[in-house]
Design an enzyme around this catalytic site. Structure first.
Site, PDB file in Angstrom:
ATOM      1  N   CYS A  21       0.870  -1.178   0.000  1.00  0.00           N
ATOM      2  CA  CYS A  21       0.000   0.000   0.000  1.00  0.00           C
ATOM      3  C   CYS A  21       0.909   1.230   0.000  1.00  0.00           C
ATOM      4  O   CYS A  21       2.087   1.135  -0.351  1.00  0.00           O
ATOM      5  CB  CYS A  21      -0.980  -0.009   1.174  1.00  0.00           C
ATOM      6  SG  CYS A  21      -0.255   0.314   2.792  1.00  0.00           S
ATOM      7  N   ARG A  27      -3.424  -0.279   5.555  1.00  0.00           N
ATOM      8  CA  ARG A  27      -4.018  -1.319   4.719  1.00  0.00           C
ATOM      9  C   ARG A  27      -3.152  -2.561   4.546  1.00  0.00           C
ATOM     10  O   ARG A  27      -3.621  -3.679   4.764  1.00  0.00           O
ATOM     11  CB  ARG A  27      -4.383  -0.742   3.348  1.00  0.00           C
ATOM     12  CG  ARG A  27      -5.429   0.343   3.414  1.00  0.00           C
ATOM     13  CD  ARG A  27      -5.626   1.038   2.095  1.00  0.00           C
ATOM     14  NE  ARG A  27      -4.447   1.828   1.740  1.00  0.00           N
ATOM     15  CZ  ARG A  27      -4.276   2.450   0.595  1.00  0.00           C
ATOM     16  NH1 ARG A  27      -5.202   2.359  -0.355  1.00  0.00           N
ATOM     17  NH2 ARG A  27      -3.196   3.167   0.364  1.00  0.00           N
ATOM     18  N   ASP A 130      -7.450   4.625   1.078  1.00  0.00           N
ATOM     19  CA  ASP A 130      -6.544   4.809   2.203  1.00  0.00           C
ATOM     20  C   ASP A 130      -7.280   5.536   3.332  1.00  0.00           C
ATOM     21  O   ASP A 130      -7.738   6.655   3.157  1.00  0.00           O
ATOM     22  CB  ASP A 130      -5.340   5.639   1.751  1.00  0.00           C
ATOM     23  CG  ASP A 130      -4.211   5.645   2.758  1.00  0.00           C
ATOM     24  OD1 ASP A 130      -4.406   5.161   3.894  1.00  0.00           O
ATOM     25  OD2 ASP A 130      -3.119   6.128   2.402  1.00  0.00           O
TER      26      ASP A 130
END
Length: 157
Positions: A21, A27, A130
């Site tokens: 990520c 994440r 995000d």
């Protein structure tokens, strides 16, 4: 002599899985820990990194809290890692959160393109947003998307 396929161990071409990520604090570590939990008896190596990692930082507190509350997983040992080309080349499968992550990784390691996929590939193919510096409901939605994405990959691992 017949072979009982249900009793045969599942074989996979994926031994080293890399989850990517942006910062490697929300994440990708969440997905990493969920994959590790689901595959822990299969001998797979699951790691994570960030395209612009907050190197050495622990998991975001909200992401870690959700991982603990919803999945019973302790992410307190996580420390963020910067993605480097050798990680991409050494992985059998690279799973990322956004389509632009694929583009960025392909830019500096074009030979890895064939093994880079979205976490949501087998669900709706959408990016996983995000949640960094957002409110808990955003983290909760992102967490749900990650759980669904991890579940969708299990039949291929």
């Amino acid at each position: 002599m017949s072979v009982d396929l249900e009793r045969e161990p599942k074989k996979t071409v994926f031994r080293r899985i890399l989850i990517v990520c942006r910062g490697n604090i929300c994440r990708s570590p969440t997905a990493q820990y969920l994959f590790q939990r689901r595959t822990n008896m299969r001998g797979l190596e699951v790691s994570s990194a960030g395209l612009n990692a907050v190197v050495g930082s622990p998991m975001d507190a909200t992401a870690m809290q959700l991982l603990s509350e919803k999945d019973g997983v302790d992410g307190s040992t996580h420390r963020a890692h910067q993605l480097v080309t050798s990680m991409l080349l050494g992985a059998d499968l690279v799973i990322c959160m956004e389509k632009n992550h694929i583009d960025e990784m392909t830019e500096f390691a074009p030979e890895a393109r064939g093994k880079i996929h979205l976490l949501g590939k087998w669900t709706d193919g959408r990016d996983i947003p995000d949640p960094y510096r957002r409110r808990r409901p955003v983290f909760e939605r992102t967490h749900e998307m990650i759980v669904r994405g991890v579940e969708s990959w299990m039949r291929y691992l």
